[in-house]
Design a protein around this motif. Structure first.
Motif, PDB file in Angstrom:
ATOM      1  N   VAL A 239       4.624   3.285  -6.727  1.00 37.29           N
ATOM      2  CA  VAL A 239       4.772   2.061  -7.969  1.00 37.29           C
ATOM      3  C   VAL A 239       3.666   1.201  -8.537  1.00 37.29           C
ATOM      4  N   PRO A 240       3.623   0.952  -9.820  1.00 36.77           N
ATOM      5  CA  PRO A 240       2.680   0.536 -10.267  1.00 36.77           C
ATOM      6  C   PRO A 240       2.449  -1.070  -9.576  1.00 36.77           C
ATOM      7  N   GLU A 241       1.142  -1.701  -9.567  1.00 39.43           N
ATOM      8  CA  GLU A 241       0.990  -2.771  -9.047  1.00 39.43           C
ATOM      9  C   GLU A 241       2.036  -3.656  -9.716  1.00 39.43           C
ATOM     10  N   SER A 242       2.682  -3.665 -11.252  1.00 42.59           N
ATOM     11  CA  SER A 242       3.019  -4.679 -11.861  1.00 42.59           C
ATOM     12  C   SER A 242       4.313  -4.683 -11.120  1.00 42.59           C
ATOM     13  N   GLY A 243       4.728  -2.899 -10.375  1.00 46.33           N
ATOM     14  CA  GLY A 243       5.725  -3.074 -10.039  1.00 46.33           C
ATOM     15  C   GLY A 243       6.359  -3.544  -8.119  1.00 46.33           C
ATOM     16  N   LEU A 244       4.864  -4.045  -7.968  1.00 40.79           N
ATOM     17  CA  LEU A 244       5.144  -4.319  -6.950  1.00 40.79           C
ATOM     18  C   LEU A 244       6.292  -5.413  -6.364  1.00 40.79           C
TER      19      LEU A 244
ATOM     20  N   ALA B  79       0.874  -1.286   0.538  1.00 33.97           N
ATOM     21  CA  ALA B  79      -0.007  -0.032  -0.077  1.00 33.97           C
ATOM     22  C   ALA B  79       0.559   0.963   0.212  1.00 33.97           C
ATOM     23  N   ILE B  80       1.862   1.092   0.832  1.00 35.44           N
ATOM     24  CA  ILE B  80       2.529   1.993   0.657  1.00 35.44           C
ATOM     25  C   ILE B  80       3.419   2.695  -0.560  1.00 35.44           C
ATOM     26  N   ALA B  81       4.166   1.175  -0.905  1.00 26.83           N
ATOM     27  CA  ALA B  81       4.675   1.934  -2.260  1.00 26.83           C
ATOM     28  C   ALA B  81       4.195   2.082  -3.658  1.00 26.83           C
TER      29      ALA B  81
ATOM     30  N   LEU C 199      12.160  -1.553  -7.982  1.00 31.00           N
ATOM     31  CA  LEU C 199      11.267  -0.538  -7.652  1.00 31.00           C
ATOM     32  C   LEU C 199      10.590  -0.434  -6.025  1.00 31.00           C
ATOM     33  N   HIS C 200      10.229  -1.979  -5.451  1.00 30.10           N
ATOM     34  CA  HIS C 200      10.116  -1.809  -4.371  1.00 30.10           C
ATOM     35  C   HIS C 200      11.298  -2.467  -3.863  1.00 30.10           C
TER      36      HIS C 200
END
Length: 447
Positions: A314-319, A306-308, A324-325
């Motif tokens: 950060v896009p959903e695809s990059g979590l 959620a923070i990311a 990115l995370h």
């Protein structure tokens, strides 16, 4: 408008006044170098400090005095890593820590440092981050099992298991005496209670399971070594630990002669640069002594996602992408040659990493291939009718293989590529599924 987000006592809340339409100075910050600052979960009012080499006792004492004068009285030295790192690592406690972080990071009149960790001319500093065990699913009850002794006369390699402790099923036959910087710590140390009781009190005996994975790998491979499991208990019964116990444990393991550290834990971090104090400590204590650190890539944690997603974009695809995370210490594999980052993947029915674990084609070194591809799980080492999943269990699978082949790779401990190529030549590491390279460096994996 810039935002500052703190995470304290496992709850996140927005602190910066942007959410209600004004900044600390009553206006929009104009400095183009200002950054969003997000603080990982940490122990409140605790600052971890590490004295730089060459700083005299007088200068060190003056630093504390100046700190109190500038940021507020009430500062106490609540913890020291005594005997293991010459007392250079300390925890400073008190309300002045909050004043320091607020002033040094969030002041509207100066450029925010952008990190809850940094350095000056005398020390490296960091909030005392909380670290977690990356588990997807675990087994709370399983039968006891007698671990057979390893009777070989092959050379012994000490593997320090940083975890919840290790039960006697393992230590009885796989733990030898070591040189210890802790009185009574010749067969392991409990950094939670500061004693030598390293029994596993976690509900699922996580550290015991991790150790059994390592033992099984060593016994299954004729690489030329037997293993000495050194329990380094940094997690209590609640499964939480902190950065101080991790770092002090690193110094203990170094002085104990550990060659490999299994780190099935970590924390998320919201900045592009790695945590300064952690990175420097690993570099000086472990990298410079050719100690291999095998670390989990990390798992999905909804609150961190959620923070990311909403905090740093950060896009959903990059979590799950470590570029990115960020997740540490596994993420240090990008910067240090002795750190290995491990996740889980499958090769069929489709080639893919676990959707619940982190990956990166530039950071993650190895994927452990799941026994049960549908759930990305591994057979439980004490009961193969059950399974476990998580990067914390993928990690010891590779640790065990490194331990087994340690004599073969020991001449190239500062060269990760050479080590992995050697293990590939001996059919321990594979890279014959190029499609896996989308998520793992070189598509490398172990079974």
């Amino acid at each position: 408008m810039k935002r500052l987000l703190f995470k304290i006592d496992q709850k996140y809340f927005v602190l910066f006044f942007a959410l209600i339409g004004f900044c600390l100075s009553g206006c929009e910050p104009t400095n183009p170098n200002d950054q969003k600052v997000y603080l990982p979960e940490h122990k409140q009012n605790e600052l971890l400090v590490w004295r730089k080499s060459g700083v005299t006792p007088g200068s060190w004492s003056a630093k504390k005095t100046n700190f109190q004068a500038k940021y507020g009285a009430g500062l106490t030295v609540s913890k020291k890593c005594q005997n293991c790192d010459d007392g250079d690592l300390e925890v400073w406690s008190g309300s002045s820590v909050v004043n320091f972080i607020s002033s040094e990071v969030a002041s509207p009149t100066t450029r925010p440092r952008g990190n809850p960790t940094g350095e000056d001319d005398t020390l490296y500093y960091s909030l005392n981050f909380i670290v977690h065990l990356p588990i997807e699913n675990d087994v709370s009850q399983f039968p006891s099992f007698v671990v057979p002794p390893f009777t070989s006369n092959l050379p012994e390699v000490t593997v320090a298991v940083f975890d919840t402790g290790v039960d006697p099923e393992i230590t009885t036959n796989y733990t030898s005496n070591i040189l210890s910087c802790k009185t009574g710590g010749e067969k392991g140390w409990n950094f939670v209670d500061e004693n030598n009781n390293t029994s596993d009190r976690f509900s699922s005996r996580h550290g015991t399971v991790v150790s059994k994975f390592i033992v099984d790998e060593v016994n299954a491979h004729a690489g030329g070594n037997r293993v000495n499991i050194l329990p380094v208990k940094i997690f209590g019964a609640d499964g939480s630990s902190d950065l101080f116990n991790v770092l002090c444990g690193f110094s203990y393991a170094k002085k104990a002669g550990a060659k490999i550290i299994n780190a099935s834990f970590g924390f998320y971090y919201y900045h592009d640069d790695p945590p300064k104090l952690l990175a420097k400590y690993v570099e000086e204590v472990l990298t410079s002594n050719n100690i291999l650190l095998v670390a989990a890539a990390g798992n999905k944690i909804p609150s961190e996602d959620a923070i990311a997603r909403y905090g740093i974009g950060v896009p959903e695809s990059g979590l799950r992408n470590l570029e990115l995370h960020h997740f540490y210490p596994g993420g240090l594999a990008k910067y240090l040659p002795n750190v290995y980052c491990i996740t889980t993947a499958r090769l069929a029915p489709t080639v893919s990493p676990s959707p619940n674990q982190n990956f990166s084609k530039n950071i993650v070194d190895i994927a452990a291939i799941a026994d049960l591809p549908a759930v990305f799980g591994f057979y439980h080492p004490f009961d193969n009718t059950k399974s476990v999943a998580g990067s914390s269990f993928a990690t010891p699978i590779f640790t065990g293989k490194l331990a087994s082949w340690y004599s073969t790779i020991s001449g190239a401990l500062d060269n990760k590529a050479t080590i992995l190529n050697t293990m590939s030549t001996n059919a321990v590491v594979f890279n014959d599924f190029p499609a896996l390279g989308e998520w793992i460096i070189g598509g490398r994996y172990v079974r």
